[in-house]
Scaffold this motif. Structure first.
Motif, PDB file in Angstrom:
ATOM      1  N   SER A 206       0.821  -1.209   0.000  1.00 54.88           N
ATOM      2  CA  SER A 206       0.000   0.000   0.000  1.00 54.88           C
ATOM      3  C   SER A 206       0.856   1.261   0.000  1.00 54.88           C
TER       4      SER A 206
ATOM      5  N   LYS B   2      -5.327   7.399  -6.732  1.00 52.59           N
ATOM      6  CA  LYS B   2      -5.961   6.075  -6.630  1.00 52.59           C
ATOM      7  C   LYS B   2      -6.646   5.661  -7.934  1.00 52.59           C
TER       8      LYS B   2
ATOM      9  N   GLY C 222      -7.115   0.644  -2.207  1.00 53.80           N
ATOM     10  CA  GLY C 222      -7.915   1.655  -2.892  1.00 53.80           C
ATOM     11  C   GLY C 222      -7.691   1.725  -4.389  1.00 53.80           C
ATOM     12  N   TYR C 223      -6.908   0.803  -4.936  1.00 51.79           N
ATOM     13  CA  TYR C 223      -6.637   0.793  -6.368  1.00 51.79           C
ATOM     14  C   TYR C 223      -7.575  -0.207  -7.031  1.00 51.79           C
TER      15      TYR C 223
ATOM     16  N   ARG D 167      -7.156  -3.868  -3.905  1.00 47.88           N
ATOM     17  CA  ARG D 167      -8.474  -3.317  -3.613  1.00 47.88           C
ATOM     18  C   ARG D 167      -8.502  -2.681  -2.229  1.00 47.88           C
TER      19      ARG D 167
END
Length: 144
Positions: free
Chosen positions: A87, A98, A126-127, A123
């Motif tokens: 992350s 993002k 946040g991607y 996920r």
């Protein structure tokens, strides 16, 4: 000619028969339904899909490649990273954007569970825009 005279003490006799006609009708309707729907439930329907003449979407100037190696280690670009640091490394590589597409590459010996674990980590970070990278112009079984 014989005539039967009914006496007062004789009651109406009841017929102990089961009418099977409605049962047969229902069974025939169910049979027809199963005969019609059974061929439609098969998964392996042979179909020849058309090919696309569209070119692949253009890559950005500086794409972010995340690689899953055969040893299940991760690499972001050219640098090896730990799965726990994914992350933070993505945040740095995408400059906090993002919405940037992450190009995910994996060795063909990597199992599906490991690939899904990496996608879950993406996920959670946040991607949500992930592109799976493959070799173009070769079939799945071909080797270069």
């Amino acid at each position: 000619m014989a005539i039967h005279i009914r006496h007062a003490d004789e009651g109406a006799s009841e017929a102990y028969e089961i009418n099977v006609t409605p049962f047969i009708d229902v069974m025939l309707v169910l049979l027809v339904i199963f005969m019609v729907t059974a061929p439609l439930t098969t998964v392996n329907v042979p179909v020849e899909l058309p090919s696309s003449t569209q070119q692949p979407a253009p890559r950005p100037d500086e794409p972010v490649f995340l690689t899953v190696k055969a040893s299940h280690d991760l690499a972001l670009g050219e640098d090896d990273i730990a799965a726990s640091d994914l992350s933070a490394a993505l945040e740095k590589a995408t400059k906090g954007n993002k919405d940037e597409r992450i190009f995910l590459r994996a060795d063909k010996s990597v199992d599906y569970g490991t690939l899904m674990d990496v996608m879950d980590r993406l996920r959670q970070a946040g991607y949500l825009k992930v592109a799976l990278v493959t070799l173009q112009g070769q079939k799945a079984g071909d080797t270069p």
